[in-house]
Design an enzyme around this catalytic site. Structure first.
Site, mmCIF file in Angstrom:
data_model
loop_
_atom_site.group_PDB
_atom_site.id
_atom_site.type_symbol
_atom_site.label_atom_id
_atom_site.label_comp_id
_atom_site.label_asym_id
_atom_site.label_seq_id
_atom_site.Cartn_x
_atom_site.Cartn_y
_atom_site.Cartn_z
ATOM 1 N N HIS A 389 28.336 4.417 -36.182
ATOM 2 C CA HIS A 389 27.068 5.049 -36.565
ATOM 3 C C HIS A 389 25.865 4.158 -36.306
ATOM 4 O O HIS A 389 24.721 4.625 -36.332
ATOM 5 C CB HIS A 389 27.105 5.445 -38.040
ATOM 6 C CG HIS A 389 26.371 6.719 -38.328
ATOM 7 N ND1 HIS A 389 25.068 6.925 -37.963
ATOM 8 C CD2 HIS A 389 26.764 7.877 -38.933
ATOM 9 C CE1 HIS A 389 24.674 8.126 -38.339
ATOM 10 N NE2 HIS A 389 25.687 8.729 -38.926
ATOM 11 N N ASP A 393 24.466 8.629 -33.521
ATOM 12 C CA ASP A 393 24.474 9.454 -34.722
ATOM 13 C C ASP A 393 25.374 10.669 -34.491
ATOM 14 O O ASP A 393 25.975 10.827 -33.428
ATOM 15 C CB ASP A 393 23.056 9.885 -35.105
ATOM 16 C CG ASP A 393 22.319 10.585 -33.961
ATOM 17 O OD1 ASP A 393 23.000 11.164 -33.068
ATOM 18 O OD2 ASP A 393 21.082 10.555 -33.944
#
Length: 416
Positions: A389, A393
């Site tokens: 992450h 995203d």
């Protein structure tokens, strides 16, 4: 002039290498480019070439020895030449931290005690492990070049344990209720030996799982076009490259196409920043004895299906024979792990840092699916993408996986 043979650093995080075997004997003539020794790292057993001509001499490491990277283990000599003495360890290029000085209030160790590591070098990895395990590095003597403290030194210190706590006084113990009796120990067999590759693989996967913020997206893929394209290309590639095309080859090609248009997914996280890699190098996770290695197909987006299949086959053969070269296991920008051959429907894989993602591939099987308002049976497979992450995203990961699925659905149009 004598040429030193040092334990090579095949990756930035490597601190030691295990000498598996010498390919030449002391006193034998060696030519540049000949295989000189085999080294075991956390990823594979790698053959190392001689960097020059000479007679092998001054050998200081034997098979099975674990040696710090950069340490001289032999020399290539001219006839009549003697090995140099007291040569400092070669620089490996890894950044070292200096251990902090001990507090002034700490008494100097006695002559019979180990020398303190005051001012000694310590690798960032070893420093991290020392913090995690509560090891005082000022009390350690490093086993690396120049007294450098290695991760192995930290783990030995952590495993040794400290002195047992003193028993409580009679009055104190009388004031407390007695502790319950410990449960009976469960009988167990002898501990199973773990290879260097297996041990470091366990350490690396634990580090990845606990420090990389993983998240997962999953898609079920209709494999009808994938099966048909493979059948059509099997005779073509067998004739041109002498190898049989697999489903994995087609998935590798589809992933490479998607990575080309999703640079973040092909990126990496290192030193608290994102790096966008200029090449697409897809690695395949391959099971070997007691471990898993990741072998790299370079410039995967620029080569054809036949070249992918040929490289995959050659890498698999070298991995099974413990003959992978340094170039075979370094430089990957993305990894694929396929457990379909073990009839696994779906799974999640652990990211290989500093890569941003890894794709887990399940088995192709006939499953009930809804199509055009009707229930039918079609071959499908499950893809699960693990992503970092910090680099991508959810939207980027989903878009990448969607393009992989579209490529597999339209594989007949682009396969070459």
């Amino acid at each position: 002039m004598a040429i030193s043979v040092v334990m090579p650093a095949l990756e930035m995080a490597q601190e030691t290498g295990k000498l598996v075997s010498w390919k030449k004997k002391a006193g034998e003539q060696v030519k540049k480019g000949e295989m000189l020794l085999e080294v075991e790292t956390d990823k594979a057993v790698v053959e190392i070439e001689a960097q020059g001509d000479g007679i092998l001499g001054g050998v200081t490491a034997k098979e099975g020895d674990v040696v710090p990277v950069g340490q001289t283990i032999a020399w290539l000599l001219k006839p009549g030449e003697q090995p140099p003495a007291n040569v400092a360890a070669a620089q490996t290029g890894r950044k070292m931290d200096s251990a902090p000085a001990a507090a002034a209030a700490v008494a100097a160790p006695a002559a019979s005690e180990p020398v303190s590591a005051v001012g000694a070098k310590i690798s960032p990895k070893a420093r991290r492990l020392a913090r995690e395990h509560g090891v005082d590095i000022a009390t350690l003597r490093g086993s690396g070049p120049g007294g450098e403290i290695l991760a192995e030194d930290i783990m030995k210190a952590a495993g040794g344990g400290g002195a047992p706590a003193a028993p409580p006084s009679t009055s104190a113990s009388a004031a407390r209720p007695s502790a319950p009796a410990p449960a009976a120990a469960v009988p167990s067999g002898p501990p199973e030996a773990v290879s260097s590759i297996g041990r470091i693989m366990a350490e690396r996967t634990t580090q990845s799982w606990t420090t990389v913020p993983h998240f997962f997206v999953t898609r079920e893929v209709d494999a009808t076009a994938l099966n048909a394209t493979r059948e059509r290309w099997i005779p073509i590639v067998e004739k041109s490259h002498g190898v049989k095309v697999t489903h994995t080859d087609l998935i590798v090609a589809a992933v490479a196409r998607a990575l080309h248009v999703h640079p973040r997914m092909n990126g990496s996280w290192a030193n608290d920043k994102i790096t966008l890699n200029s090449h697409v190098n897809v690695a395949l996770a391959m099971a070997v004895e007691n471990a898993v290695v990741t072998a790299v197909i370079r410039d995967t987006d620029r080569i054809g299906l036949g070249d992918i299949a040929k490289q995959r086959k050659e890498l698999a053969e070298r991995a099974r024979a413990n003959r992978l070269q340094p170039a075979d296991i370094t430089g990957a920008t993305f990894t694929i792990s396929n457990l379909g051959m073990f009839n696994v429907d779906a799974f999640t894989a652990i990211i290989v840092p500093p890569q941003a993602g890894i794709l887990a591939v399940g088995a192709i099987a006939d499953r009930a699916v809804a199509a055009n308002g009707m229930i039918g049976v079609r071959p499908t497979l499950n893809l699960t993408l693990s992503s970092d992450h910090r680099v991508v995203d959810g939207a980027r990961a989903a878009a990448f996986l969607n393009d992989v699925v579209l490529s597999l659905n339209e594989v007949e149009k682009w396969a070459r």
